[in-house]
Design a protein around this motif. Sequence first.
Motif, mmCIF file in Angstrom:
data_model
loop_
_atom_site.group_PDB
_atom_site.id
_atom_site.type_symbol
_atom_site.label_atom_id
_atom_site.label_comp_id
_atom_site.label_asym_id
_atom_site.label_seq_id
_atom_site.Cartn_x
_atom_site.Cartn_y
_atom_site.Cartn_z
ATOM 1 N N TRP A 1 -1.437 3.291 6.679
ATOM 2 C CA TRP A 1 -1.860 3.717 8.000
ATOM 3 C C TRP A 1 -0.799 3.312 9.029
ATOM 4 C CZ3 TRP A 1 -7.826 3.097 8.828
ATOM 5 C CH2 TRP A 1 -8.489 3.856 7.849
ATOM 6 N N GLU B 1 -3.652 9.429 13.031
ATOM 7 C CA GLU B 1 -2.653 8.434 12.642
ATOM 8 C C GLU B 1 -1.565 8.283 13.709
ATOM 9 O OE1 GLU B 1 -2.440 8.106 7.821
ATOM 10 O OE2 GLU B 1 -1.086 9.486 8.845
ATOM 11 N N SER C 1 -2.948 6.300 16.512
ATOM 12 C CA SER C 1 -3.076 4.912 16.058
ATOM 13 C C SER C 1 -1.735 4.209 16.095
ATOM 14 C CB SER C 1 -3.654 4.894 14.641
ATOM 15 O OG SER C 1 -3.649 3.582 14.121
ATOM 16 N N TRP C 2 -0.679 4.931 15.673
ATOM 17 C CA TRP C 2 0.677 4.346 15.688
ATOM 18 C C TRP C 2 1.125 4.087 17.123
ATOM 19 C CZ3 TRP C 2 5.316 6.463 17.562
ATOM 20 C CH2 TRP C 2 6.468 5.763 17.225
ATOM 21 N N ARG D 1 -7.271 8.441 19.684
ATOM 22 C CA ARG D 1 -7.449 8.370 18.227
ATOM 23 C C ARG D 1 -8.919 8.566 17.874
ATOM 24 N NH1 ARG D 1 -6.673 2.846 14.578
ATOM 25 N NH2 ARG D 1 -7.482 3.724 12.619
ATOM 26 N N GLU E 1 -10.955 6.653 7.684
ATOM 27 C CA GLU E 1 -10.929 6.566 9.156
ATOM 28 C C GLU E 1 -12.338 6.472 9.723
ATOM 29 O OE1 GLU E 1 -9.267 6.635 13.094
ATOM 30 O OE2 GLU E 1 -8.495 6.168 11.110
#
Length: 1367
Positions: A5, A314, A317-318, A360, A420
């Motif tokens: 992730w 993702e 989230s990053w 997200r 998720e």
Amino acid sequence: LAMSWASYFPEQLTEKPVGLVALTGLDVERNPSHKAILDTFSQHRKPDRLPLRFVRNAVDHEYPKCKTKRTSYEWYIPKGILKCGWLRKHLVLVPSLVVVFFDLDWDDPQFREKQIECASRVRVVRECLAGRLTSVAVVLLQRKPALPLEEDLSAKERAPSLCSACDLNPNHLFVLVQTEHLYGYIIRLESAFFDLSQNYYHQEARRVKSHRDNLNKISHQLLFVRHQFKVAFYNELKQDQAAALKHYKECYTHILDLRLHEKHILETKVIAGFVNYKICKLLFQKNAMDAIKQFKAFTDYFKDRVGMMELAFEHYSWLSKQNELFGELFNEAVKLGLSAVQMQHPGIYFQEAARHAIMRKTHSQKLCRFVDLSDRPNPLADLNNLDFYGQRPWRQGNQSFDPPDYGKERDGIQALQNEELKVDLSAQIISLLGNAVRYFKKYKSPRTKQQLYVQMSEEHYNAKQYSECLSCLVAVLDDYRREGWWTILTCILQLCLRAAYAIAAPQPYVHACLELMNSRACLPELDRQRIQGGLVQLVATGAPPPPGQLPAADCADAQPAWVAAAAAASGEQREILVDMDKLKSFVKCRIAFTSKSYEANQPMCLHVYLLCDCVQDIEFSQLSVQFTNPAYNDLCNLSDSQQLTLRPNRPACIAFQLAAEPQDTGRELGVTSVSLVMSGPGLALRLRWKIDTAAAVAAAAAENPFHADATSASDSAGSATVAAGDWAELKHRPFTRVVPKAAQVSVNVTHESPALVNEFYPVTLALRNNEPTRIFNCRLSLALVSSAQQQLQGAARKISEAKGEQQQQQQQQQQQSSAQQDRGFHMTCDPMQSAKNPGDTPVDRLSDLDLGAIDIGATAARTFYCQIFQPGDKEISISVIYDTEVPVLGRSIVCSASLTDSFTVSCVAPFEIVSDVQSMSFVSTPSVSVRDPFVLSTTTRSQSPWALDIAGSQLRLSQHVRVAGDSAPAPADGETEAESGDPAEPKGSQLAGLTVKESECLTECWILAADTVRTQNFRLGAYVIRWRRQAAQMREQIQLPIVSTTVPLPAVNLYNLPLCVSLSLPPSGTVYQPVSLAYSLENRTAYPQEVQFSVDRSDCFMFSGMKTGRVLELHRRVLELHRRVLDLQGRVLELQGRVLELQGRVLELHRRVLELHRRVLDLQGRVLELQGRVLELQGRVLELQGRGRVLELQGRVLELQGRVLDLQGRVLELQGRVLDLQGRVLELQDRVLELEDRVLELHDRVLELQDRVLDLQVRVLELQDRVLELQGRVLELQGRVLELQDRVTFRILPQTAHRLEYCAYPMSTGLLELPRIAIRLDGTEVPVYTLLKDLPSHLFVAPPGKSTGATNEQLRQPNGSENLVEV
């Protein structure tokens, strides 16, 4: 979190990289000394110690195997960028140095056997490190203190043998002595270990750099990134931050050159995040702005590189993780001293991280749908065993753009979506928002902080954490209420209503209902009606209906809680208290007294206005008003529900009437709160409006600080009927003032004007009762108007209740300030006591003088005394307060009444006192001579219309002034002022017991003398006269205390006479009878004076004795000259004159001669001094000759010859030095001869000086001849004086002070010119001429080298001595 992730970040990157050192051979379980060594190395490492990490391993510990080194990359295709275990391997597993500890002393008898054992241990360690560049070091643990290697022969022999047996570099062999100084030895060992560790990482970095030449940018782009990252990390381990930053930047540049594809973009972003984190961390240590710019460029580049749309969550989230990491870096920099500002601080990045986390969550809810994959192979089975960061577990090591298996690709994406859905994103968002709130609060960004609180409450609500949701909403509700943002406030209140219902919290539920029922709430009318019905149902049943938009499950859980709470309160009524001041409620309330003030005998009227703007009628059950005085609380209660039924937008007015309490007279009466109750069978809502009466009083005072107490038409606060449109015009007046009733008394003031300055002036006040009833508690207060006015205005603004501490302090400060302003006035009731203590602080007011009770028509009187210290008019205010009984609202109450009046007292000075300084012949004079008697007369004229009794008078003389005839110490030689302490005051009074009437005068005389030589405006002191008004002339025959009047004595100019002449003769004589006269001559100078006297001829007298003569007056001596005269005519005659001339100039010439003699003596002293210096030089010559430096050097030669056998070469060198020293001895002898020559020259100069002394003596004789010539001229002048037949003058003007000017050029004037004198100053001969002047001045000498071309007139100017030096 799963490794693949985007939010994963290895912990090895967040900690500071330090070199790893492995310690082997320590038996900590059985050997305490080994354990102490290990603890010293690894525990309690402070920041000042070297950056190393120590681990204990066994000798045969298996280290990670080294891979076979690749010699060519020609056909090599990389499978990824950075392996997952590489960071941990080099931080924790692979040491940069392995240290083998071994117990071995140099003198150990079994040294050979232990040497073999040590070598075997080193060999085992090297075998475990096969293929790695890790260094090996050996530390010998010894118990005996080690000696230096040069002195320890055994260590010198056995150390090379040990290094050879272990195949060890001698620099890698160390000795550790186990003593009490173990810590210091280990610190030194750490320094050596650190150097070896740095060398290892340097070699590793060079090895990685060597692969660069074998790479190409077509197929090895990933290797460029990998190698630069490794080199940078090795430099970090080496603690070379600059080189690490350089290589990290190169690595980041290579990342930007990579080709991005949605299948592999996650790996690129993950590694880019690692590298960016390292760059920002290093930049924060140098320049924070560079770190911020780097992070902004990084996020701008990657924010649109989403990748696979099915896994868009993702990407966010990053992004959220990157902002969170940068915020933590920023936070650490702030802790280390970085200054953040409102526009740039860590909270901004935590807020951005929370924003991306919310995105997200949004994409997760949109994209993720759970699909059961249990019947298929788990594509995430290898999720925690990935080879490279950022790769998918179902296609590891595959760098192609097309997936190898589309089915696995689809299942892997679905599996990630399923994972998720299991993540609690609300907790992450709340944590990020909490961090952001802390910083926005610290850097004062209130509106952003409010927004973040609202977002946190929404996340708590979504997570079904309703209590936390309410806490966050309560923190910001007051701010949004204050700013009036109803759109936002409505949304927040709706959320608060649902959360309060979900947890069965009645208090916040009621608050939300009261505000949402307001017409300004942005809700449809049906919703407002539903909310009003819910509130009414809550009061009626204790359980409201469920609100809309709340999940059914939560509603089902909340309803039993409401019912249980209502059932638990059965049998007793619950009450909910609501403070309406903080809410934007649908009910409004205003309080107004119909007048600003009421008299104590008048009823007070209070109006309570209520207005509601809800949708339907609403009924209340009780209204109550609370006051500052609790005695009124029971008088304003209403329980008629019919009058308390409020209709929408129709104001209601409720009136109350009150009778004032006696203790409230003169105070402010205010309303503290108003309560409106809505009650039901099981619940009662008490709506309470708190009223800040003090703030209301201050606001009214600021609007109209001098408001009248009387009620007028404009003061009316409203009537019982109010239209809806008049609500905004209603005045909010929650206070009124209870003033005393109109007084029906009269005050009669009796006094005899004018008052006299400083006297205790009696004033009698008579108070007559004109009331229809008896009055009691009569109190009288007096005050000077200038100080009482401010106090009366402040009392008009005070509240009716007891004064607070702050108001008492303000009143004390006002009293102190007024006392300071009115120092010229004093009031008292006991003048005798005040007269005994004249130094007490003046009192300008008398408060609460008790007059007791006064019957109808009766009168009470009181006398007080005022003392005025300055002439003029003084206005005194009178305040009378009393109590009486009056009927109000059917009952008799005690009320107070007050009367204020004033009267004026005129004050005049009692005397006009004139002082005069006179000579002994009673002639006024502005100047007097020092130590000579003079007359001081004072004339006192009465200005009082009343007769005054004089008790006495007194002189308060200044220092150095005394009564003539009293002994006074004579000043010593050279003194200019007598230091005799405080002079004695004259004793007795010439005016005591006299009575003086208006315009009568009194005169006193004193003979004084001064003992100081201050010449300008010398104050003699002060004159004091004590007096009082005659009692017989006062109406009540009051005996007043004695007071005093003080006036300053005049100032005189003092001068010092060098010669004082006085005459003593009888007051009368007989014709043809001899009379004796005595002339006293007193020399007051510090020098002897020659005095010449002569007697004038007269036809009225004959005298016997010398007609002319010359006498010498010594210093401070008195000379008496006696003469006998015969009167030839019988009338008042003038004495035969005697002329005395002070031969000042002659004496000055004598003084000059003496000065020249003194200079000759000085020159002779200098000659003797030069002779002494010559003798001193001769002594030094003899001393040099007697030192025997040659013998000393010969002794050193003999000493050096004793070492000829060992140091023959040095003997030759020293012999050369001996020769040099002998040459220096010859040079010293030459210098001695030169000094002798100089001595002879000094002898010659002494002879020259003696010749010059003889020349000066000749000049002195010439000056004496000229003095004799001047004396002849004086005799000629005396002959001319004999021809004068005028009156004899006995006053000798001071003519003994002269001026000497020294000029560097010849001067030609009409005055006496003396011979030229040469004076040597600093080796330069300066010609000097002397002149005699009449004015005193200073002595000036032209410095050498200055131009002296000025004329005599220029030198006389004030700026003419710029180039002269004062001596």
